[in-house]
Design a protein around this motif. Structure first.
Motif, mmCIF file in Angstrom:
data_model
loop_
_atom_site.group_PDB
_atom_site.id
_atom_site.type_symbol
_atom_site.label_atom_id
_atom_site.label_comp_id
_atom_site.label_asym_id
_atom_site.label_seq_id
_atom_site.Cartn_x
_atom_site.Cartn_y
_atom_site.Cartn_z
ATOM 1 N N GLY A 501 0.817 -1.209 0.000
ATOM 2 C CA GLY A 501 0.000 0.000 0.000
ATOM 3 C C GLY A 501 0.847 1.254 0.000
ATOM 4 O O GLY A 501 2.085 1.199 0.048
ATOM 5 N N THR A 502 0.186 2.404 -0.040
ATOM 6 C CA THR A 502 0.905 3.683 -0.141
ATOM 7 C C THR A 502 1.726 3.992 1.097
ATOM 8 O O THR A 502 2.619 4.844 1.055
ATOM 9 C CB THR A 502 -0.089 4.824 -0.408
ATOM 10 O OG1 THR A 502 -1.058 4.844 0.642
ATOM 11 C CG2 THR A 502 -0.795 4.634 -1.737
ATOM 12 N N PHE A 503 1.458 3.316 2.209
ATOM 13 C CA PHE A 503 2.237 3.511 3.446
ATOM 14 C C PHE A 503 3.629 2.892 3.330
ATOM 15 O O PHE A 503 4.467 3.093 4.190
ATOM 16 C CB PHE A 503 1.489 2.897 4.634
ATOM 17 C CG PHE A 503 1.087 1.475 4.414
ATOM 18 C CD1 PHE A 503 1.950 0.433 4.698
ATOM 19 C CD2 PHE A 503 -0.163 1.168 3.895
ATOM 20 C CE1 PHE A 503 1.585 -0.875 4.469
ATOM 21 C CE2 PHE A 503 -0.542 -0.143 3.671
ATOM 22 C CZ PHE A 503 0.334 -1.179 3.947
ATOM 23 N N GLU A 504 3.868 2.123 2.257
ATOM 24 C CA GLU A 504 5.186 1.511 2.027
ATOM 25 C C GLU A 504 6.007 2.294 1.004
ATOM 26 O O GLU A 504 6.987 1.775 0.475
ATOM 27 C CB GLU A 504 5.021 0.068 1.529
ATOM 28 C CG GLU A 504 4.461 -0.887 2.577
ATOM 29 C CD GLU A 504 4.330 -2.305 2.085
ATOM 30 O OE1 GLU A 504 4.255 -3.217 2.924
ATOM 31 O OE2 GLU A 504 4.309 -2.508 0.855
ATOM 32 N N ILE A 505 5.600 3.526 0.699
ATOM 33 C CA ILE A 505 6.297 4.319 -0.319
ATOM 34 C C ILE A 505 7.033 5.490 0.324
ATOM 35 O O ILE A 505 6.427 6.528 0.629
ATOM 36 C CB ILE A 505 5.313 4.856 -1.378
ATOM 37 C CG1 ILE A 505 4.529 3.711 -2.024
ATOM 38 C CG2 ILE A 505 6.060 5.646 -2.459
ATOM 39 C CD1 ILE A 505 3.491 4.164 -3.031
ATOM 40 N N PRO A 506 8.345 5.358 0.545
ATOM 41 C CA PRO A 506 9.106 6.523 1.006
ATOM 42 C C PRO A 506 9.414 7.450 -0.168
ATOM 43 O O PRO A 506 9.647 6.976 -1.287
ATOM 44 C CB PRO A 506 10.381 5.905 1.563
ATOM 45 C CG PRO A 506 10.536 4.614 0.841
ATOM 46 C CD PRO A 506 9.156 4.136 0.490
ATOM 47 N N ILE A 507 9.380 8.748 0.039
ATOM 48 C CA ILE A 507 9.800 9.713 -0.975
ATOM 49 C C ILE A 507 11.052 10.395 -0.449
ATOM 50 O O ILE A 507 11.035 11.031 0.611
ATOM 51 C CB ILE A 507 8.692 10.727 -1.292
ATOM 52 C CG1 ILE A 507 7.499 9.988 -1.930
ATOM 53 C CG2 ILE A 507 9.203 11.808 -2.243
ATOM 54 C CD1 ILE A 507 6.343 10.863 -2.336
ATOM 55 N N VAL A 508 12.150 10.234 -1.164
ATOM 56 C CA VAL A 508 13.471 10.685 -0.717
ATOM 57 C C VAL A 508 14.090 11.631 -1.740
ATOM 58 O O VAL A 508 13.660 11.685 -2.898
ATOM 59 C CB VAL A 508 14.402 9.479 -0.470
ATOM 60 C CG1 VAL A 508 13.978 8.709 0.771
ATOM 61 C CG2 VAL A 508 14.398 8.536 -1.682
ATOM 62 N N THR A 509 15.104 12.360 -1.302
ATOM 63 C CA THR A 509 15.768 13.352 -2.163
ATOM 64 C C THR A 509 17.154 12.861 -2.557
ATOM 65 O O THR A 509 17.911 12.359 -1.703
ATOM 66 C CB THR A 509 15.896 14.701 -1.431
ATOM 67 O OG1 THR A 509 14.589 15.129 -1.019
ATOM 68 C CG2 THR A 509 16.503 15.752 -2.342
ATOM 69 N N VAL A 510 17.495 13.006 -3.819
ATOM 70 C CA VAL A 510 18.792 12.542 -4.324
ATOM 71 C C VAL A 510 19.919 13.413 -3.795
ATOM 72 O O VAL A 510 19.892 14.644 -3.904
ATOM 73 C CB VAL A 510 18.812 12.541 -5.871
ATOM 74 C CG1 VAL A 510 20.202 12.167 -6.388
ATOM 75 C CG2 VAL A 510 17.766 11.573 -6.417
ATOM 76 N N ASN A 511 20.928 12.751 -3.197
ATOM 77 C CA ASN A 511 22.159 13.412 -2.746
ATOM 78 C C ASN A 511 23.332 12.617 -3.292
ATOM 79 O O ASN A 511 23.713 11.590 -2.738
ATOM 80 C CB ASN A 511 22.207 13.461 -1.214
ATOM 81 C CG ASN A 511 23.550 13.970 -0.695
ATOM 82 O OD1 ASN A 511 24.358 14.495 -1.465
ATOM 83 N ND2 ASN A 511 23.798 13.802 0.595
ATOM 84 N N ASN A 563 1.272 8.808 -1.200
ATOM 85 C CA ASN A 563 1.885 8.026 -0.129
ATOM 86 C C ASN A 563 1.406 8.555 1.213
ATOM 87 O O ASN A 563 0.871 9.670 1.298
ATOM 88 C CB ASN A 563 3.406 8.066 -0.212
ATOM 89 C CG ASN A 563 3.991 9.365 0.291
ATOM 90 O OD1 ASN A 563 3.411 10.446 0.091
ATOM 91 N ND2 ASN A 563 5.140 9.306 0.936
ATOM 92 N N LYS A 564 1.552 7.747 2.235
ATOM 93 C CA LYS A 564 1.176 8.193 3.576
ATOM 94 C C LYS A 564 2.137 7.568 4.576
ATOM 95 O O LYS A 564 2.867 6.622 4.252
ATOM 96 C CB LYS A 564 -0.276 7.834 3.873
ATOM 97 C CG LYS A 564 -0.628 6.368 3.847
ATOM 98 C CD LYS A 564 -2.134 6.199 4.100
ATOM 99 C CE LYS A 564 -2.541 4.747 4.103
ATOM 100 N NZ LYS A 564 -3.995 4.582 4.327
ATOM 101 N N PRO A 565 2.148 8.062 5.809
ATOM 102 C CA PRO A 565 3.111 7.569 6.809
ATOM 103 C C PRO A 565 2.946 6.070 7.052
ATOM 104 O O PRO A 565 1.875 5.501 6.810
ATOM 105 C CB PRO A 565 2.751 8.374 8.067
ATOM 106 C CG PRO A 565 2.041 9.576 7.565
ATOM 107 C CD PRO A 565 1.308 9.138 6.337
#
Length: 962
Positions: A501-511, A563-565
């Protein structure tokens, strides 16, 4: 002896028995039976009269009406039917008879020239033929070709008589090995049946790597062999010995049983020491010859330890300072220090061909390697690669319904709309082709792809979407990712499958400035990213032993991934801690597992159970289940996925989470079952066993079914589908016969003409979006097939053949070489199937049953092994590449349709598409414009231009006009 065999035997018989047989049928009235007119003492009189009869019937325009069906036949079909032949048998018998008559004529011409000293003119007058015909009879090359069938029959007889079990493969492609035509091979086989009572049987066997697909074989057998014997696949030989014996030249290309590493060289980094942060990572000491990754920075590997255990994980080079003296490998694990070093590792399998229970890359692709030690001796390295740097780029980027159905209806409509527009443009390109044979080839492939798209319901990829393997970065924050394939600052949504589900989707920033990432992955990697263990845990508990994630950039303003927490109830949940078991050896000397003092039933069908719970989660999400209910289902899925491997008590999890209540509420019954189109579509369905190539539903045809759409596939019921089982009443002793029907597996979506029949009663809006898409794919597939059967064929042009004589010869030779591999590939498949059958039998005798995934792996390993042994060449290495002049020859009609079809089936697909498809014009087609419009919902103008290979101004122009 069968009637056809009798016919052929009479052409070549010279003794009294043959004369008697001919005399018995002398004077039979026209169309009265199988035997030609006439008799006599000449050895070839029978064949001469048969050919004369056929020639006379052709000349008179003979027709024949079947007395049973009333159907009227003309031409050679009429002659064949009147004589009791099939059209194929008639052609074979007629060709043999012609050769037999010509053999007699050659013998006569030679005798007149030799013994009687006649010249060509005199021979012609004596035989009643012209001089050119006499010269043809005396031409040694023509005589040699005429005798090919006889010589081939003699060769095959010798080969089958000397074979191990009296059976040899004479199926498709053998004629190319013998350098004769298919017709001559068929004639030779008929002769052997007629003269020596040899048997020719056909049959099919399962392909070990393509479920549901079968390989057809034709086998020549010694007299007395039964049809069932040809299914003893390991007893069939080939006309040539393909087994490679090259004095060790291919030694380094073959799979070798792995070398083992001494466990003294291994260090385990346990959870308490930081292993949990890198769970599954294998760190190698740099510069060690037997632990080299070659030119790769990372690889998914297997390393055998102490000849009884193995390491499984992603391998990278570590910092030399981290390795104690004598240690060359550090394995990271989330297991605790109460486990011994070897307990952390996996047990090797008893299978000598696959000790890791997982496929290793082919040796010539770097799966294994050899090195020279200090003493100059050649040795096998310890690294066995399953995947290598760059391999993950080959994964398809389409959006699975498992993800998209849990997103917004708007996103689903956009991406399915793009997928549909892509198909419409492809269809328009195919319809613009001018060569009808090539058009039919692509229409057939297009229809098949539409059928597949309807079943799998995958949508078009989002901009920049790619699969990447994950590696651990202990210095990255929970909100960052090292991803050199994307620009710094890009927002990436990460999705791992199976997707809960959408609770398994982390959104991260490229570094991409992270030093740890630069050192481990490099700056140019195209298929790896670095994340920390907390981000991996959110990805349904991913680890770093080769797990992959789908990366979706979300920063172009047009793509927003919902996504959600994380669900609170899943925080800190450890499936192994909650449902782990203790193993004990029972009095029966078998392993038994206990939890809380009670013996536990260990899972044996992970795929089945995982399918059930995955379908439940999909249906629950679509039908509006709350977070608490979703958490219960996801917890159980986390237990199920590891239950078989780690011996977890999945039955207790099913009870604790009350899964039956969820199934009843959202799927209508306590044992579950897919309830929405998303989960139902690819679900299995049993259908009556089928046979042969399906027909295309067409009005006016005998097989037309008015209840089905035009263009739909009409399958023929297999001849052996129905069978009789005798049942005995134990009380009375009476027997009754019951008719049963054999079935085969298909999918529910493939078997329905209307996807709406798979939509749930609730008709969730997302279901309707998918149903509409599936129906559009089905309609396009049917339309393509209808166009295919209505498309003519290119006229064969003899003048063009003469003009392009060199090109025709070149294409013919390329085709011969490409098809030469057919027999070798069939041999490899047969040997692999025999090996798998032996493994299954051995398991059954040991009281075990091989799982489907183990059978598949065994088949892949065996097929790779035997392909190498028999010299079967990979498709990409034997693909035909057509040059400019050869393409001109094809387009001009210099190649017959039958031959062109074979060429197309063996062509390099990219090269062929580049030549066949219409070139871009300044004005875009309607289909391409529609595709641009569809893509604009998710792509920027620059991304559309890059994807379609046009300028940004062109894209802007058509979008403004919309």
């Amino acid at each position: 002896m069968n009637p056809i065999a009798e016919e052929i035997e009479s052409y070549y018989g010279c003794g009294s028995e043959t004369d008697k047989e001919v005399l018995e049928h002398y004077g039979m009235p026209r169309r009265s039976g199988r035997y030609p007119w006439g008799s006599g003492d000449e050895p070839y009189q029978h064949s001469r009269d048969f050919v004369s009869r056929v020639e006379e019937m052709r000349k008179s325009g003979f027709t024949y009406t079947d007395p049973k069906t009333g159907k009227k036949y003309t031409g050679d079909n009429a002659i064949a039917k009147s004589l009791g032949y099939s059209s194929t048998d008639f052609r074979t018998v007629y060709a043999i008879a012609k050769d037999a008559r010509r053999t007699d004529d050659v013998a006569t011409a030679k005798r007149l020239k030799g013994k009687e000293g006649m010249n060509v003119s005199e021979i012609g007058r004596k035989m009643g033929i012209n001089e050119s015909s006499v010269r043809s009879l005396l031409n040694s090359d023509r005589e040699s070709r005429m005798k090919q069938a006889r010589d081939t029959a003699d060769f095959l007889k010798e080969r089958v008589d000397s074979s191990r079990h009296g059976m040899i493969d004479v199926g498709n492609g053998v004629e190319k090995e013998l350098r004769i035509s298919k017709e001559k091979l068929d004639q030779a086989l008929f002769m052997l049946q007629a003269e020596g009572h040899y048997e020719v049987y056909s049959g099919r066997f399962d392909q070990v790597t393509n479920k549901g697909q079968m390989t057809t074989q034709k086998v020549l057998c010694k007299p007395g062999t039964e049809h069932k014997d040809i299914y003893q696949l390991d007893k069939i030989d080939t006309v040539k010995d393909y087994i490679s014996r090259d004095d060790g030249k291919t030694f380094e290309k073959k799979f070798h049983y792995p070398e083992s590493m001494d466990s003294k060289r291994l260090k385990i980094r346990y959870a308490e020491d930081g292993g949990v942060e890198r769970d599954g990572l294998v760190q190698l000491r740099p510069g060690v010859p037997d632990l080299s990754l070659g030119e790769s920075r990372y690889s998914q590997v297997r390393i055998m330890v102490d000849n009884k255990k193995y390491i499984k994980g992603m391998a990278v080079y570590g910092d030399p300072k981290d390795f104690p003296p004598g240690v060359d490998v550090i394995f990271n694990t989330n297991k605790h220090k109460d486990k011994s070093k070897l307990e952390v590792l996996k047990d090797i399998k008893s299978d000598p061909d696959n000790p890791f229970g997982s496929l290793i890359k082919d040796a010539d692709q770097g799966g294994q390697y050899w090195y020279t030690d200090k003493s100059g001796k050649k040795k096998l390295g310890l690294i066995n690669k399953r995947s290598d740097e760059g391999d993950w780029t080959e994964w398809k980027d389409a959006l699975p319904s498992q993800f998209l159905s849990k997103q917004t209806k708007s996103m689903a409509e956009k991406q399915l709309g793009i997928a549909k527009a892509n198909k419409e443009e492809e269809f328009a390109e195919i319809m613009a082709l001018t060569n009808p044979t090539i058009k039919k080839y692509y229409l057939n492939k297009f229809a098949q792809s539409c059928d597949s798209a309807a079943v799998h319901m995958k949508a078009a990829a989002l901009p920049g979407q790619k699969y990447h393997v994950i590696l651990p970065m202990t210095t990255m924050s929970d909100r960052e990712v090292y991803a050199p394939n994307y620009a710094d600052g890009t927002k990436l949504a990460l999705i791992r499958y199976p997707h809960g589900g959408t609770f398994e989707i982390p959104i991260v920033t490229v570094n991409n400035k992270n030093r740890e990432g630069i050192k481990m992955i490099g700056k140019t990697s195209v298929d790896a990213i670095g994340i920390n263990s907390k981000v991996a845990e959110r990805l349904s508990g991913a680890d770093f032993d080769g797990d992959t994630v789908m990366c979706i950039p979300t920063g172009n303003g047009k793509v927003k991934v919902a996504n959600k927490p994380p669900l609170k109830e899943l925080e800190g949940f450890d499936n192994k801690l909650e449902y782990g078991t203790v193993m004990k050896i029972g009095s029966d000397k078998k392993e038994h597992y206990y939890r809380n003092g009670n013996e536990v039933q260990i899972m044996k069908k992970t795929d089945t159970e995982m399918g059930r719970i995955s379908n439940l989660i999909t249906d629950m999400t679509l039908l509006g289940a709350d977070d608490h209910e979703i958490a219960r289902a996801v917890k159980h899925s986390m237990v199920v996925i590891d239950a078989e491997k780690h011996k977890l008590d999945y039955k207790a999890s099913e009870k604790d989470n009350n899964i039956s209540a969820l199934m009843k509420k959202y799927q209508g019954k306590a044992r579950g079952g897919a309830s929405t189109i998303v989960s139902r579509g690819s679900g299995e369905k049993d259908v009556v066993k089928r046979q042969g190539t399906p027909k295309i539903n067409q009005k006016g045809k005998d097989w037309y079914d008015p209840s089905r759409p035009e263009g739909a596939l009409i399958y023929r019921k297999a001849d052996d589908a129905d069978y009789i089982v005798t049942k005995v009443n134990k009380r009375t002793g009476e027997t009754t016969e019951v008719v049963k029907t054999r079935t085969q597996k298909s999918t529910k979506m493939a078997e329905t003409d209307d996807a709406m029949t798979l939509v749930s009663e609730r008709k969730h809006p997302m279901e309707l979006v998918y149903a509409e898409y599936a129906n559009s794919m089905k309609a396009m597939g049917n339309k393509a097939r209808t166009e295919m059967v209505n498309t003519g064929k290119i006229a064969y042009n003899r003048d063009a053949k003469r003009k392009y004589e060199n090109e025709v010869e070149s294409l013919t030779e390329k085709l011969r070489k490409a098809e030469l591999n057919t027999v070798r590939e069939r041999t490899a498949n047969r040997m692999a199937a025999a090996t798998v059958a032996a493994k299954k039998k051995a398991a059954e005798e040991a009281g075990e049953k091989l799982k489907s995934k183990d059978i598949k792996k065994a088949g892949q390993v065996a097929l790779t092994k035997y392909r190498e042994e028999v010299g079967s060449i990979a498709r990409k290495e034997r693909n035909i590449i057509i040059n400019d002049k050869e393409w001109e020859a094809i387009q001009s009609g210099a190649i017959s349709e039958t031959t062109l079809k074979r060429i197309l089936n063996n062509c390099d697909p990219d090269s062929l598409r580049q030549r066949a498809m219409p070139k871009e014009s300044k004005t875009l087609t309607t289909a391409k414009v529609n595709r641009i419009k569809a893509m604009s919902a998710s792509y920027t103008i620059a991304q559309i231009a890059d994807k379609l290979g046009v300028s940004t101004s062109t894209v802007s122009k058509y979008l403004k006009a919309a």
